[in-house]
Enzyme design. Structure first.
Site, short mmCIF file in Angstrom:
data_model
loop_
_atom_site.label_atom_id
_atom_site.label_comp_id
_atom_site.label_asym_id
_atom_site.label_seq_id
_atom_site.Cartn_x
_atom_site.Cartn_y
_atom_site.Cartn_z
N HIS A 86 0.82 -1.23 0.00
CA HIS A 86 0.00 0.00 0.00
C HIS A 86 0.85 1.28 0.00
CE1 HIS A 86 -0.03 -0.37 4.69
NE2 HIS A 86 1.00 0.35 4.30
N HIS A 111 -2.64 4.29 9.73
CA HIS A 111 -1.31 4.78 10.11
C HIS A 111 -1.45 6.02 10.98
CE1 HIS A 111 -0.69 2.39 6.45
NE2 HIS A 111 0.56 2.22 6.83
N HIS A 148 9.84 -4.11 4.53
CA HIS A 148 10.29 -2.72 4.59
C HIS A 148 10.48 -2.28 6.03
CE1 HIS A 148 5.88 -2.11 4.79
NE2 HIS A 148 5.98 -0.80 4.93
N GLU A 158 3.40 -5.73 8.70
CA GLU A 158 2.11 -5.51 8.03
C GLU A 158 1.63 -6.78 7.32
OE1 GLU A 158 2.36 -0.70 7.04
OE2 GLU A 158 2.77 -2.10 5.43
C1 DHB Z 1 6.07 3.53 3.00
C2 DHB Z 1 5.47 2.28 3.14
C3 DHB Z 1 4.39 2.11 4.00
O1 DHB Z 1 3.81 0.90 4.22
C4 DHB Z 1 3.87 3.20 4.69
O2 DHB Z 1 2.80 3.00 5.46
C5 DHB Z 1 4.47 4.46 4.57
C6 DHB Z 1 5.57 4.61 3.72
C7 DHB Z 1 7.21 3.73 2.06
O3 DHB Z 1 7.71 2.78 1.47
O4 DHB Z 1 7.63 4.87 1.88
FE FE Z 2 2.27 0.99 5.80
#
Ligand code: DHB
Ligand code: FE
Length: 293
Positions: free
Chosen positions: A19, A66, A200, A247
């Site tokens: 997302h 978030h 991530h 996540e």
């Molecule tokens: C990013 C990824 C995410 O899941 C998020 O909630 C905010 C930023 C990103 O890759 O920048």
């Molecule tokens: Fe996220």
């Protein structure tokens, strides 16, 4: 497997996707053909056509907020949206220019009742704005329509503020959601989407972490061994996939709602896509179809 009447609701397919908020910005600002973004959006060409060909009556969309609708004031582990509509949230640059999300209060209320009676504690949310966790998956799958193709039930999972729910609990919750949908007395085709991930980490010394091997194995196991994958402890996600890789437990909710988990046939893999880079996140995407007799 229990025979379901044609007049009852059923889960037809599950969709899994990252997302990344920058994807939403790229789409909104007309950057989809730029060399950096082109391969990301290309991975969803199939999916947009697939959604047109397999249009659901309702999307049950598992996502995480978030710190937009919720804050440290109140941290529901699992929250089901029961509203008639949900506004795109202002995430700091104004709300994204996307359609208002129409809900399905009656099916939401039925699922809330059934899932709570199956011993899961859900928070019922009658008013909620929805952030990139929900709108970016819709944009990736639908493009830029004047209205989203069907009602959406937002289902928010806390994967931000500890303590977080385990993958095992998420998988079991998916089974309960499936039972709830199966017992709804209207012939609705319902898709369940699991969003967020893949690997991530946005903060700290390991910011920028991507783990392609972990992500590939996660996709393999999500398809072929979801109940085994559901046993993966929380700490393994954080070590291997980064602090925001957690996540991915939301994908297990969607997977737990599929036919094979309830004794039916294995799903058909309609589409699989993986791409790095996209902002700080490895973009992963799967479409699994139930194969009804
Ligand atoms: C990013 C990824 C995410 O899941 C998020 O909630 C905010 C930023 C990103 O890759 O920048
Ligand atoms: Fe996220």
């Amino acid at each position: 497997m229990k025979k379901r009447g044609a007049e009852m609701a059923r889960i037809t397919a599950s969709v899994y996707t990252s997302h990344v908020p920058a994807i939403g910005a790229a789409l909104d600002l007309g950057k989809t053909d730029e060399p950096y973004w082109q391969p990301v959006f290309k991975g969803y060409d199939f999916s947009r056509q697939w959604l047109k060909d397999n249009r659901p009556d309702v999307i049950f969309l598992v996502f995480n907020d978030h710190a937009t609708a919720f804050s440290l004031d109140m941290i529901p582990t699992f929250a089901i949206g029961t509203a008639a509509s949900y506004q795109p949230a202002d995430e700091g640059w104004g709300p994204r220019p996307v359609p208002v999300v129409q809900g399905h209060p009656e099916l939401s209320a039925h699922i809330a009742h059934s899932v709570i009676q199956q011993d899961f504690d859900l928070t019922i949310v009658n008013k909620m704005d929805v952030d990139h966790g929900l709108t970016v998956p819709l944009s990736l799958m639908c493009g830029q329509p004047a209205a989203w193709p069907c009602p959406v039930i937002p289902f928010a999972v806390n994967v931000v503020q500890y303590p977080l729910p385990s993958g095992r609990r998420c998988f079991e919750l998916g089974r309960a959601i499936r039972k709830a949908v199966d017992s709804y007395d209207a012939p609705l085709k319902v898709q369940i989407w699991g969003t967020g991930g893949m690997s991530h980490q946005l903060q700290g010394a390991r910011a920028g972490l991507i783990n392609k091997e972990f992500d590939a194995a996660f996709l393999d196991r999500l398809i072929a061994d979801p109940s085994g994958l559901a046993q993966l402890p929380h700490i393994d996600y954080v070590r291997e996939a980064g602090s925001e890789g957690i996540e991915l437990v939301m994908w297990l909710i969607a997977r737990g709602a599929m036919d094979d988990v309830a004794g039916g046939a294995s799903p058909r893999v309609a589409h699989r896509f993986y791409h790095v880079p996209a902002s700080n996140t490895a973009v992963g995407h799967l479409i699994l179809e139930n194969q009804h007799p």
